[in-house]
Write a protein that holds these residues in place. Structure first.
Motif, PDB file in Angstrom:
ATOM      1  N   SER A  12       0.874  -1.215   0.372  1.00  0.00           N
ATOM      2  CA  SER A  12      -0.190   0.126  -0.248  1.00  0.00           C
ATOM      3  C   SER A  12       0.335   1.480   0.110  1.00  0.00           C
ATOM      4  O   SER A  12       1.758   1.521   0.478  1.00  0.00           O
ATOM      5  N   GLN A  16      -1.088   0.831   5.095  1.00  0.00           N
ATOM      6  CA  GLN A  16      -2.741   0.456   5.334  1.00  0.00           C
ATOM      7  C   GLN A  16      -2.252  -0.690   5.525  1.00  0.00           C
ATOM      8  O   GLN A  16      -2.139  -1.553   6.671  1.00  0.00           O
ATOM      9  N   TRP A  17      -1.747  -1.116   4.442  1.00  0.00           N
ATOM     10  CA  TRP A  17      -1.261  -2.890   4.269  1.00  0.00           C
ATOM     11  C   TRP A  17      -0.311  -3.304   3.784  1.00  0.00           C
ATOM     12  O   TRP A  17       0.401  -3.578   2.643  1.00  0.00           O
ATOM     13  N   CYS A  49      -8.166   0.805  -3.383  1.00  0.00           N
ATOM     14  CA  CYS A  49      -8.898   1.466  -2.046  1.00  0.00           C
ATOM     15  C   CYS A  49      -8.499   0.037  -1.349  1.00  0.00           C
ATOM     16  O   CYS A  49      -8.529  -0.892  -0.956  1.00  0.00           O
ATOM     17  N   SER A  50      -9.339   0.936   0.628  1.00  0.00           N
ATOM     18  CA  SER A  50      -9.460   0.105   1.539  1.00  0.00           C
ATOM     19  C   SER A  50     -10.133   0.529   2.594  1.00  0.00           C
ATOM     20  O   SER A  50     -10.315   1.606   2.344  1.00  0.00           O
ATOM     21  N   ASN A  51     -10.879  -0.760   2.768  1.00  0.00           N
ATOM     22  CA  ASN A  51     -11.457  -0.038   4.454  1.00  0.00           C
ATOM     23  C   ASN A  51     -11.204  -0.913   5.384  1.00  0.00           C
ATOM     24  O   ASN A  51      -9.695  -1.317   5.430  1.00  0.00           O
ATOM     25  N   SER A  52     -11.727  -0.781   7.303  1.00  0.00           N
ATOM     26  CA  SER A  52     -10.894  -1.389   7.770  1.00  0.00           C
ATOM     27  C   SER A  52     -10.653  -3.157   8.031  1.00  0.00           C
ATOM     28  O   SER A  52      -9.753  -3.583   8.318  1.00  0.00           O
ATOM     29  N   LYS A  53     -11.496  -3.869   6.663  1.00  0.00           N
ATOM     30  CA  LYS A  53     -10.708  -4.848   6.553  1.00  0.00           C
ATOM     31  C   LYS A  53     -10.442  -5.171   5.586  1.00  0.00           C
ATOM     32  O   LYS A  53     -10.024  -6.499   5.555  1.00  0.00           O
ATOM     33  N   THR A  54     -10.782  -5.161   4.343  1.00  0.00           N
ATOM     34  CA  THR A  54     -10.858  -5.552   3.178  1.00  0.00           C
ATOM     35  C   THR A  54      -9.466  -4.446   2.669  1.00  0.00           C
ATOM     36  O   THR A  54      -9.123  -2.711   2.628  1.00  0.00           O
ATOM     37  N   ALA A  55      -9.004  -5.029   1.468  1.00  0.00           N
ATOM     38  CA  ALA A  55      -8.256  -3.971  -0.103  1.00  0.00           C
ATOM     39  C   ALA A  55      -8.807  -4.233  -1.000  1.00  0.00           C
ATOM     40  O   ALA A  55      -9.359  -5.477  -1.282  1.00  0.00           O
TER      41      ALA A  55
END
Ligand SMILES: [Zn+2]
Length: 277
Positions: A12, A16-17, A49-55
């Motif tokens: 990322s 984040q990732w 893009c990503s959110n709290s659980k997935t990318a």
């Protein structure tokens, strides 16, 4: 089992990732009992893009390299299922289809067949017995319910005087229209099957289409018939203003051709009719 390969490793841009994507082959998760041997790969992956659980990543999907594998699978089916009883008789022994799944998702297929000699070449060297064996080999395949689809010298191997047919890539289901045997040396006739006609031409099974009146003229064999004398002599006007001088010679030629025709015509029906095994 379907699989998926990912490349290259992606991080990322914002951190984040941090973990890398796996490079090993991923196995497809099936929601039902479906299972297909397909190999996908995705290259040029970028973080999207990503959110709290997935990318979400974006990349180029390479569709399964099915062509090579499916061609061989069809051919393996021909050897191992549809023409199984003809193995070691008119087609080679088949030891099976082996496949290698490379890291990039490409499938390499190897169809392993018994050695059945070298491709045949000049049919002028064939004996009538050998020509009959080639014709019979193709008959067997047809009566097993398939056409070869690409019959050529390259696809007929010779081992110790026995022909073996190979390369069933384009084989298709077939209901053969041949009812009567073809006898080597007889006058060309319609057999009721396009591929059998091709096979007959390939091995030069028919009598020569042309017959020479030595030093004078070459007639079409089909024209040489009793009752056709005036027509035959009309071809010789360019040699003599009175072509009837050639009548005895032309008559002799017609008698030879008619006698041969008669010989084949008199082959008993029980020998002529084909009884598929
Ligand atoms: Zn046929």
């Amino acid at each position: 089992m379907a699989s998926l390969c990912l490349s290259p490793l992606v991080r990322s841009p914002r951190g984040q990732w941090r973990e890398t994507l796996p490079t090993c082959k991923l196995e497809r998760y099936y929601l039902d009992d479906t299972d297909m041997t397909l190999h996908y790969s995705i290259s040029g992956l970028e973080f999207f893009c990503s959110n709290s659980k997935t990318a979400v990543y974006k990349g180029s999907l390479k569709l399964p390299d099915q062509e090579d594998a499916s061609v061989f699978e069809h051919e393996a089916d021909m050897y191992e299922i549809h023409l199984r009883d003809l193995q070691d008789r008119v087609i080679p022994h088949c030891y099976g289809l082996f496949q290698y799944n490379a890291e990039d998702g490409k499938v390499s297929s190897f169809l392993v067949l018994g050695d059945c000699g070298s491709p045949i070449d000049d049919p002028r060297n064939f004996t009538n017995l050998y020509k009959s064996k080639v014709i019979d080999a193709v008959y067997f395949i047809h009566f097993a319910g398939f056409t070869h689809g690409d019959l050529s010298y390259h696809n007929i191997l010779n081992k110790d005087g026995c022909p073996f047919i190979i390369d069933f890539e384009t084989a298709k289901p077939h209901v053969c229209g041949v009812k009567e045997k073809l006898f080597i040396g007889e006058e060309r006739k319609e057999l009721g099957c396009t591929e059998m006609m091709r096979c007959a031409a390939l091995v030069r099974a028919w009598a020569n289409s042309y017959v020479k009146l030595e030093g004078i003229y070459t007639f079409l064999r089909v024209d040489l018939r009793r009752g056709n004398m005036d027509y035959l002599l009309s071809h010789l006007r360019h040699c003599n203003s009175d072509p009837t001088v050639y009548r005895p010679y032309v008559e002799q030629l017609v008698e030879q051709v008619e006698a041969r025709r008669e010989r084949y015509r008199n082959i008993p029906l029980e020998e002529r009719l084909i009884v598929p095994e």
